[in-house]
Enzyme design. Structure first.
Site, short mmCIF file in Angstrom:
data_model
loop_
_atom_site.label_atom_id
_atom_site.label_comp_id
_atom_site.label_asym_id
_atom_site.label_seq_id
_atom_site.Cartn_x
_atom_site.Cartn_y
_atom_site.Cartn_z
N GLU A 138 -6.46 6.28 10.09
CA GLU A 138 -5.58 5.72 11.13
C GLU A 138 -4.50 6.67 11.58
OE1 GLU A 138 -5.06 5.39 8.00
OE2 GLU A 138 -2.93 5.89 7.95
N LYS A 191 3.94 11.15 11.51
CA LYS A 191 3.13 9.95 11.23
C LYS A 191 3.99 8.88 10.56
CE LYS A 191 -0.75 8.32 8.31
NZ LYS A 191 -1.90 8.68 7.46
N ASP A 205 -0.23 1.80 4.50
CA ASP A 205 -1.63 2.07 4.85
C ASP A 205 -2.56 1.38 3.87
OD1 ASP A 205 -4.04 3.02 5.72
OD2 ASP A 205 -3.72 5.10 5.05
N LYS A 221 -8.58 0.02 1.26
CA LYS A 221 -8.55 0.96 0.13
C LYS A 221 -8.73 0.19 -1.17
CE LYS A 221 -5.28 4.33 2.11
NZ LYS A 221 -6.07 5.55 2.09
N ASP A 280 -9.47 3.50 8.01
CA ASP A 280 -8.52 4.16 7.11
C ASP A 280 -8.15 5.57 7.61
OD1 ASP A 280 -6.87 4.46 4.96
OD2 ASP A 280 -8.46 4.83 3.50
N ARG A 310 -4.52 9.81 12.29
CA ARG A 310 -4.90 10.65 13.43
C ARG A 310 -4.95 9.85 14.73
NH1 ARG A 310 -10.28 12.46 10.42
NH2 ARG A 310 -8.85 12.15 8.68
N ASP A 364 3.26 6.47 3.46
CA ASP A 364 2.48 6.98 4.59
C ASP A 364 3.31 7.15 5.88
OD1 ASP A 364 0.00 8.07 5.04
OD2 ASP A 364 -0.88 6.22 5.83
N1 BES Z 1 -2.78 7.92 4.30
C1 BES Z 1 -4.06 8.41 3.96
C2 BES Z 1 -4.04 9.79 3.34
C3 BES Z 1 -3.34 9.93 2.01
C4 BES Z 1 -4.07 9.96 0.85
C5 BES Z 1 -1.97 10.09 1.93
C6 BES Z 1 -3.44 10.12 -0.36
C7 BES Z 1 -1.34 10.24 0.72
C8 BES Z 1 -2.08 10.27 -0.43
C9 BES Z 1 -4.95 8.48 5.21
O1 BES Z 1 -4.65 7.58 6.21
C10 BES Z 1 -6.34 8.21 4.78
O2 BES Z 1 -6.59 7.14 4.31
N2 BES Z 1 -7.20 9.22 4.93
C11 BES Z 1 -8.55 9.11 4.56
C12 BES Z 1 -9.38 9.69 5.69
C13 BES Z 1 -10.83 9.37 5.61
C14 BES Z 1 -11.09 7.90 5.79
C15 BES Z 1 -11.55 10.18 6.67
C16 BES Z 1 -8.76 9.91 3.27
O3 BES Z 1 -8.08 10.92 3.08
O4 BES Z 1 -9.55 9.50 2.45
ZN ZN Z 2 -2.66 6.93 6.27
ZN ZN Z 3 -5.62 5.69 5.92
#
Ligand code: BES
Ligand code: ZN
Ligand code: ZN
Length: 489
Positions: free
Chosen positions: A341, A257, A262, A269, A339, A343, A280
């Site tokens: 993204e 990834k 992000d 966020k 968010d 996946r 990210d």
């Molecule tokens: N990049 C984040 C995940 C992340 C969180 C990485 C903390 C490093 C530290 C990912 O893209 C994300 O935002 N995931 C969301 C998914 C949700 C919207 C289903 C999450 O984990 O809250």
């Molecule tokens: Zn992310």
């Molecule tokens: Zn994200």
């Protein structure tokens, strides 16, 4: 530079000798060292407990300017990681007082239960990785890495393991490359720039390098990935690195990834969650650095690295929650949350990689979910696979390298949670819970019948505070893990 040496302590002139000391048993069979330890332990303040330390200067017994004793704790608890941490700690101490070199005594003898090759590997890793400062963004460079690190071993060992320093240094240089990419701020690694950086470094090795730009991604219908990049004015790229040694048969594919920042997109966020999102692209960094390292090591396995790179930004051209996009393999996806993204870019990369390379095994690595950090904490990655053998192999490499991995389940009935009324699938779950699992299940829908595993490194990709052999910032998690794994697969 790290080397093995078998000098005689009585005659060697070294500025700094560092001796690891066990609390309850002796772990050195060198008599000169044993005598020095005895002397140190006569002090009330030094018993060899973990984190104990004492320094002697200008001893009569030995020509070293200073002899530093560092406690390791009880013998029972000493493992490879203790030695990595010891070596890292030793090197950092020297660095902080501006020393140019150090000589580390290697523990040995009948009490040491770890085999000598593993002892040497661990100490070299800790020393090499600890000897790194990322000060590119500082005007004043206060701390300099040591110029020379030597490990004191017996003459026959120095000969037997003479090839080890080069191999370990190559792997650790890969880890450091990944660390620096991750620690680089997002304004200096926007998709074009990050792509260029990978292409330049990969171009110096025996790797086939190709890049799909935005136009080609559009032509080839990478709809999910393009939807993520749509909000940024630095456009999406797909970088592909191929390492094909002559006689290797099976192809192992790694997919990383690469979200250079992000923001969450339109599902922006909140403050507090935004600040670290330069990390990210840690999966991408791990994959690119692994390919570069594998080429240097000349491993006898075909490896392809597929790296989707985007910036997830909110803007007038960004994707909206509720949008439906068509992914590379034709399945439609409802974007429930912009968010989620990672996946979206990974499914296009996975389907593209499987279609084009038909890999024997495909592993993706991603800072995918905060939920995985909730489940396993900040130091352990989550592993997901329908192939328990593959998951086990990843866990074993994790144990060996201390890039720890833990398998989590992918129950069939949880797939239900990804149902969309409008499209074939939705990129978020209908439940608040089990987010790491539903993230993995979403990816699984695009892995076909491939032998596939997913590694969620949202926790261990970076650290806020320096530890024994890593500075604050990117950890390079994945590079040592993959180098070990690829050798075994
Ligand atoms: N990049 C984040 C995940 C992340 C969180 C990485 C903390 C490093 C530290 C990912 O893209 C994300 O935002 N995931 C969301 C998914 C949700 C919207 C289903 C999450 O984990 O809250
Ligand atoms: Zn992310
Ligand atoms: Zn994200």
């Amino acid at each position: 530079m790290i080397n093995l040496t078998s000098v005689d302590l009585k005659t060697v002139k070294t500025e700094t000798l560092i001796i690891p000391v066990c609390e309850d048993k002796t772990i050195h069979d060198n008599q000169a060292i044993s005598l020095l330890i005895k002397k140190a332990k006569q002090l009330k303040e030094f018993t060899g407990k973990k984190d104990d330390e004492v320094v002697f200067y200008d001893l009569e017994e030995i020509k070293a300017k200073r002899v530093m004793f560092l406690g390791l704790g009880e013998l029972e608890k000493i493992d490879a990681e203790t030695l990595r941490a010891f070596a890292g700690r030793a090197v950092k101490k020297c660095m902080k007082i501006n020393l140019p070199e150090a000589l580390l005594a290697v523990p040995c003898g009948k009490n040491m239960k770890i085999e000598i090759a593993s002892v040497l590997e661990a100490m070299m890793e800790g020393a090499f990785l600890g000897n790194h400062v990322f000060d590119k963004y500082k005007k004043e460079k206060k701390i300099k890495p040591l110029e020379k690190i030597e490990l004191l071993v017996k003459p026959d060992e120095a000969k037997k393991y003479s090839g080890l320093p080069a191999r370990i240094s190559t792997v650790c240089a890969g880890t450091i490359l990944a660390r620096e990419w991750v620690s680089t701020p997002s304004n200096d690694k926007r998709p074009e720039q990050f792509t260029k950086s990978i292409v330049t470094l990969a171009g110096k090795e025996k790797l086939k390098v190709s890049v799909l730009n935005e136009k080609e991604l559009k032509q080839k219908k990478f709809g999910a990935m393009l939807a993520v990049g749509a909000g940024s004015n630095s456009k999406a790229r797909m970088v592909v690195l191929e390492y094909s040694p002559k006689n290797a048969k099976n192809t192992i594919a790694l997919v990383g990834k690469g979200v250079t920042f992000d923001s969450g997109g339109i599902n922006l966020k909140p403050s507090g969650s935004l600040e670290d999102m330069k990390i990210d692209m840690s999966g991408a960094a791990a994959v690119a650095a692994t390919l570069i390292t594998v080429a240097k090591l000349k491993l006898n396995v075909k490896v392809v690295g597929v790296i989707p790179i985007v910036e997830n930004m909110p803007s007038g051209s960004a994707s909206r929650p509720g949008d439906v996009v068509k992914s590379y393999n034709g399945k439609t996806v409802e974007i429930g949350n912009t968010d989620a993204e990672g996946r979206l870019i990974l499914i296009d990369a996975l389907s593209f990689c499987i279609k084009k390379y038909k890999p024997h095994t495909i592993i993706d690595i991603a800072t995918l979910t905060g939920a995985c950090v909730v489940a396993l904490g900040e130091k352990i990655a989550g592993v997901f696979s329908f192939d328990d053998g593959l998951a086990k192999a990843i866990e074993l490499s994790g144990k060996k390298t201390h890039e720890r991995c833990w398998q989590l389940p992918m129950p069939d009935d949880y797939k239900e949670l990804l149902k969309s009324d409008l499209a074939d699938i939705k990129n978020i779950s209908n439940s608040r819970w089990g987010g790491a699992i539903t993230g993995a299940l979403f990816l699984a829908e695009f892995a076909g019948d491939a032998r596939w595993a997913h590694i969620d490194i949202a926790g261990p990709a970076y650290i806020k505070k320096e530890d024994e052999y890593c500075g604050a910032g990117g950890t390079g998690f994945g590079v040592r893990l993959f180098c070990d794994l690829l050798d075994k697969l």
